[in-house]
Scaffold this active site. Structure first.
Site, PDB file in Angstrom:
ATOM      1  N   SER A   1     -10.694   4.978  -4.180  1.00 20.38           N
ATOM      2  CA  SER A   1     -11.857   4.120  -3.921  1.00 20.38           C
ATOM      3  C   SER A   1     -13.158   4.909  -3.802  1.00 20.38           C
ATOM      4  O   SER A   1     -14.177   4.341  -3.416  1.00 20.38           O
ATOM      5  CB  SER A   1     -11.627   3.321  -2.631  1.00 20.38           C
TER       6      SER A   1
ATOM      7  N   ALA B   1       0.158   3.703   1.871  1.00 18.84           N
ATOM      8  CA  ALA B   1       0.056   4.087   3.293  1.00 18.84           C
ATOM      9  C   ALA B   1       0.669   2.973   4.149  1.00 18.84           C
ATOM     10  O   ALA B   1       0.713   1.816   3.725  1.00 18.84           O
ATOM     11  CB  ALA B   1      -1.413   4.289   3.673  1.00 18.84           C
TER      12      ALA B   1
ATOM     13  N   LEU C   1       1.451   2.543  -6.484  1.00 16.54           N
ATOM     14  CA  LEU C   1       1.104   1.760  -7.682  1.00 16.54           C
ATOM     15  C   LEU C   1       1.755   2.342  -8.933  1.00 16.54           C
ATOM     16  O   LEU C   1       1.790   1.699  -9.979  1.00 16.54           O
ATOM     17  CB  LEU C   1      -0.420   1.724  -7.871  1.00 16.54           C
TER      18      LEU C   1
ATOM     19  N   ARG D   1     -30.678   1.719   0.388  1.00 15.03           N
ATOM     20  CA  ARG D   1     -30.046   1.199  -0.837  1.00 15.03           C
ATOM     21  C   ARG D   1     -29.203  -0.044  -0.561  1.00 15.03           C
ATOM     22  O   ARG D   1     -29.124  -0.948  -1.383  1.00 15.03           O
ATOM     23  CB  ARG D   1     -29.193   2.310  -1.468  1.00 15.03           C
TER      24      ARG D   1
ATOM     25  N   LYS E   1     -13.221   1.892 -13.120  1.00 18.18           N
ATOM     26  CA  LYS E   1     -13.525   0.479 -12.829  1.00 18.18           C
ATOM     27  C   LYS E   1     -13.972  -0.241 -14.105  1.00 18.18           C
ATOM     28  O   LYS E   1     -13.641  -1.408 -14.321  1.00 18.18           O
ATOM     29  CB  LYS E   1     -14.590   0.382 -11.740  1.00 18.18           C
TER      30      LYS E   1
ATOM     31  N   ASN F   1     -19.872  -1.409  -8.410  1.00 14.50           N
ATOM     32  CA  ASN F   1     -21.199  -1.147  -9.002  1.00 14.50           C
ATOM     33  C   ASN F   1     -21.217   0.222  -9.680  1.00 14.50           C
ATOM     34  O   ASN F   1     -22.087   0.473 -10.517  1.00 14.50           O
ATOM     35  CB  ASN F   1     -22.273  -1.243  -7.922  1.00 14.50           C
TER      36      ASN F   1
ATOM     37  N   ASP G   1       0.877  -1.177   0.000  1.00 14.66           N
ATOM     38  CA  ASP G   1       0.000   0.000   0.000  1.00 14.66           C
ATOM     39  C   ASP G   1       0.910   1.222   0.000  1.00 14.66           C
ATOM     40  O   ASP G   1       2.070   1.143   0.413  1.00 14.66           O
ATOM     41  CB  ASP G   1      -0.892   0.018   1.257  1.00 14.66           C
TER      42      ASP G   1
ATOM     43  N   PHE H   1      -6.783  -4.433  -4.709  1.00 11.03           N
ATOM     44  CA  PHE H   1      -7.745  -3.622  -3.952  1.00 11.03           C
ATOM     45  C   PHE H   1      -7.234  -2.212  -3.707  1.00 11.03           C
ATOM     46  O   PHE H   1      -7.878  -1.420  -3.018  1.00 11.03           O
ATOM     47  CB  PHE H   1      -8.077  -4.307  -2.616  1.00 11.03           C
TER      48      PHE H   1
ATOM     49  N   TYR I   1     -14.499   7.753 -11.110  1.00 12.90           N
ATOM     50  CA  TYR I   1     -14.128   6.542 -10.368  1.00 12.90           C
ATOM     51  C   TYR I   1     -14.755   5.310 -11.025  1.00 12.90           C
ATOM     52  O   TYR I   1     -14.062   4.327 -11.333  1.00 12.90           O
ATOM     53  CB  TYR I   1     -14.584   6.700  -8.913  1.00 12.90           C
TER      54      TYR I   1
HETATM   55  N1  LIG Z   1     -15.819  -0.815   0.291  1.00 12.78           N
HETATM   56  C1  LIG Z   1     -16.728  -0.946  -0.662  1.00 12.78           C
HETATM   57  O1  LIG Z   1     -17.912  -1.050  -0.414  1.00 12.78           O
HETATM   58  C2  LIG Z   1     -16.301  -0.990  -2.115  1.00 12.78           C
HETATM   59  C3  LIG Z   1     -17.287  -0.967  -3.103  1.00 12.78           C
HETATM   60  C4  LIG Z   1     -16.903  -1.054  -4.437  1.00 12.78           C
HETATM   61  C5  LIG Z   1     -15.551  -1.180  -4.759  1.00 12.78           C
HETATM   62  N2  LIG Z   1     -14.617  -1.170  -3.779  1.00 12.78           N
HETATM   63  C6  LIG Z   1     -13.185  -1.259  -4.170  1.00 12.78           C
HETATM   64  O2  LIG Z   1     -12.503  -2.117  -3.285  1.00 12.78           O
HETATM   65  C7  LIG Z   1     -11.155  -1.637  -3.080  1.00 12.78           C
HETATM   66  C8  LIG Z   1     -10.925  -1.460  -1.589  1.00 12.78           C
HETATM   67  O3  LIG Z   1     -11.903  -0.580  -1.063  1.00 12.78           O
HETATM   68  P1  LIG Z   1     -11.725   0.062   0.393  1.00 12.78           P
HETATM   69  O4  LIG Z   1     -13.087   0.420   0.850  1.00 12.78           O
HETATM   70  O5  LIG Z   1     -10.864  -0.813   1.219  1.00 12.78           O
HETATM   71  O6  LIG Z   1     -10.943   1.413   0.018  1.00 12.78           O
HETATM   72  P2  LIG Z   1      -9.786   2.151   0.817  1.00 12.78           P
HETATM   73  O7  LIG Z   1      -9.714   3.536   0.262  1.00 12.78           O
HETATM   74  O8  LIG Z   1      -9.969   1.995   2.275  1.00 12.78           O
HETATM   75  O9  LIG Z   1      -8.484   1.347   0.362  1.00 12.78           O
HETATM   76  C9  LIG Z   1      -7.760   1.635  -0.812  1.00 12.78           C
HETATM   77  C10 LIG Z   1      -6.286   1.599  -0.483  1.00 12.78           C
HETATM   78  O10 LIG Z   1      -5.555   1.910  -1.675  1.00 12.78           O
HETATM   79  C11 LIG Z   1      -4.415   2.664  -1.281  1.00 12.78           C
HETATM   80  N3  LIG Z   1      -3.935   3.470  -2.392  1.00 12.78           N
HETATM   81  C12 LIG Z   1      -4.509   4.597  -2.912  1.00 12.78           C
HETATM   82  N4  LIG Z   1      -3.724   5.114  -3.864  1.00 12.78           N
HETATM   83  C13 LIG Z   1      -2.633   4.311  -3.948  1.00 12.78           C
HETATM   84  C14 LIG Z   1      -1.463   4.331  -4.743  1.00 12.78           C
HETATM   85  N5  LIG Z   1      -1.246   5.298  -5.649  1.00 12.78           N
HETATM   86  N6  LIG Z   1      -0.558   3.352  -4.577  1.00 12.78           N
HETATM   87  C15 LIG Z   1      -0.748   2.368  -3.661  1.00 12.78           C
HETATM   88  N7  LIG Z   1      -1.847   2.290  -2.876  1.00 12.78           N
HETATM   89  C16 LIG Z   1      -2.775   3.258  -3.017  1.00 12.78           C
HETATM   90  C17 LIG Z   1      -4.900   3.540  -0.126  1.00 12.78           C
HETATM   91  O11 LIG Z   1      -3.821   3.985   0.683  1.00 12.78           O
HETATM   92  C18 LIG Z   1      -5.868   2.617   0.594  1.00 12.78           C
HETATM   93  O12 LIG Z   1      -5.268   1.977   1.687  1.00 12.78           O
HETATM   94  C19 LIG Z   1     -11.065  -0.336  -3.870  1.00 12.78           C
HETATM   95  O13 LIG Z   1     -10.466  -0.605  -5.124  1.00 12.78           O
HETATM   96  C20 LIG Z   1     -12.491   0.090  -4.069  1.00 12.78           C
HETATM   97  O14 LIG Z   1     -12.658   0.862  -5.241  1.00 12.78           O
HETATM   98  C21 LIG Z   1     -14.957  -1.070  -2.469  1.00 12.78           C
END
Ligand SMILES: NC(=O)c1ccc[n+]([C@@H]2O[C@H](COP(=O)([O-])OP(=O)(O)OC[C@H]3O[C@@H](n4cnc5c(N)ncnc54)[C@H](O)[C@@H]3O)[C@@H](O)[C@H]2O)c1
Length: 281
Positions: free
Chosen positions: A79, A39, A56, A181, A147, A115, A37, A75, A143
């Site tokens: 997000s 972070a 990334l 929802r 996806k 979604n 990550d 993941f 966003y």
């Molecule tokens: N939580 C949900 O309900 C949900 C719904 C649909 C899709 N998603 C997808 O699931 C994944 C995880 O979701 P989440 O809720 O844990 O999100 P989150 O934001 O908590 O986690 C995403 C992580 O990606 C890291 N990140 C961001 N930019 C980065 C970079 N440039 N390089 C490396 N790391 C980086 C962030 O530091 C973070 O820890 C995401 O891709 C999100 O789009 C989540």
């Protein structure tokens, strides 16, 4: 419970909400994990796990991290809805780096799609048909657009390079539903863990797309490729109806479309006052 994968599994976004949960749960199933990550990882490292802090944007770094891995759980990235320029680097360029690493390792990619790639489909009313995963992309922001791009990247890498990939169109993955929802879109953490297990350990996946929501009677979504990886959700949002069923936005755009609040961000088309306000799709 399937056997733990024989090769290490790389997890991007490991410090995020879902990444932390998956790191804990998959390590508990005996998996060997490489976590990464941008972070810092906020928890004690689980057994058999290593963490590397990396952007990334670092394509060479990702190639190195993925060496010897059998699967990449992707993941990481932006997000939530953000300006185009913020989404572009992590979610488009970063995704390319992940796919290039998978191509070199012949690893399977599990992609956390959303979604919001189809968020401008209307919510089905009454007996109206639910949409299947081969429905048109109708992203509800930059966003969601990223996806849709991610899923298409998977399509390309399977067709051209034989890189297998399983795309989770995640609804709302939180400890509990918090609004009406989510009676349609909720995915429990336990169902996500089981889905991830199936996606990684299935003997073959090809390119497939899964509606990643629990067994919700009010789901917006119909057929997908879950049979290919042997997944069935076991939880349901319905148990929360009494608590959250009345919690709506009062905004006609948000309530009309599947993507909910994301559809109304920077929405300039004019608010539909009735369901049939827009005849032309
Ligand atoms: N939580 C949900 O309900 C949900 C719904 C649909 C899709 N998603 C997808 O699931 C994944 C995880 O979701 P989440 O809720 O844990 O999100 P989150 O934001 O908590 O986690 C995403 C992580 O990606 C890291 N990140 C961001 N930019 C980065 C970079 N440039 N390089 C490396 N790391 C980086 C962030 O530091 C973070 O820890 C995401 O891709 C999100 O789009 C989540």
């Amino acid at each position: 419970m399937a056997e733990a994968p024989t090769k290490p599994v790389l997890l991007t976004g490991a410090a995020g909400n879902l990444g932390r949960m998956l790191a804990r749960e998959l390590a508990g199933l005996g998996w060997t994990l490489r976590l990464t990550d941008i972070a810092p990882f906020p928890d004690p490292l689980p057994p058999r796990a290593a963490f590397t802090r990396m952007d990334l944007a670092d394509g060479v770094g990702l190639l190195r991290l993925a060496e010897g891995c059998g699967a990449i759980l992707h993941f990481g990235g932006i997000s939530v809805e953000q300006p185009f320029g913020t989404v572009l680097g992590p979610n488009v360029q970063g995704l390319y780096h992940v796919y290039e690493a998978a191509r070199r390792e012949k690893a399977r990619v599990i992609f956390a799609s959303s979604n919001h790639s189809i968020g401008f489909h209307e919510r089905p009313q009454g007996n109206e048909a639910k949409i299947d995963v081969d429905c048109a992309f109708r992203p509800d922001g930059y966003y969601g657009l990223s996806k849709a791009y991610g899923e298409l990247m998977g399509r390309l890498y399977w067709d051209k390079h034989g890189v297998e990939n399983v795309n989770f169109r995640i609804g709302s993955c939180f400890p509990e539903p918090t609004e009406a929802r989510m009676l349609s879109t909720w995915l429990s953490f336990a169902d996500l863990v089981r889905l991830t297990e199936c996606a990684v350990t299935a003997p073959r996946s090809g390119h497939c797309v899964i509606w990643a929501c629990s067994d919700n009677p009010a789901s917006f979504w119909g057929r997908d490729h879950r049979d290919r990886i042997g997944w069935q959700p076991q939880d349901s949002a319905e148990a929360y109806r009494a608590r959250v069923g009345q919690i709506t936005s009062g905004n006609p755009v948000i309530e009309r479309y599947q993507g909910g609040s994301y559809t109304a961000i920077d929405y300039t088309r004019g608010k539909p006052s009735a369901r049939d306000a827009f005849d032309l799709d």
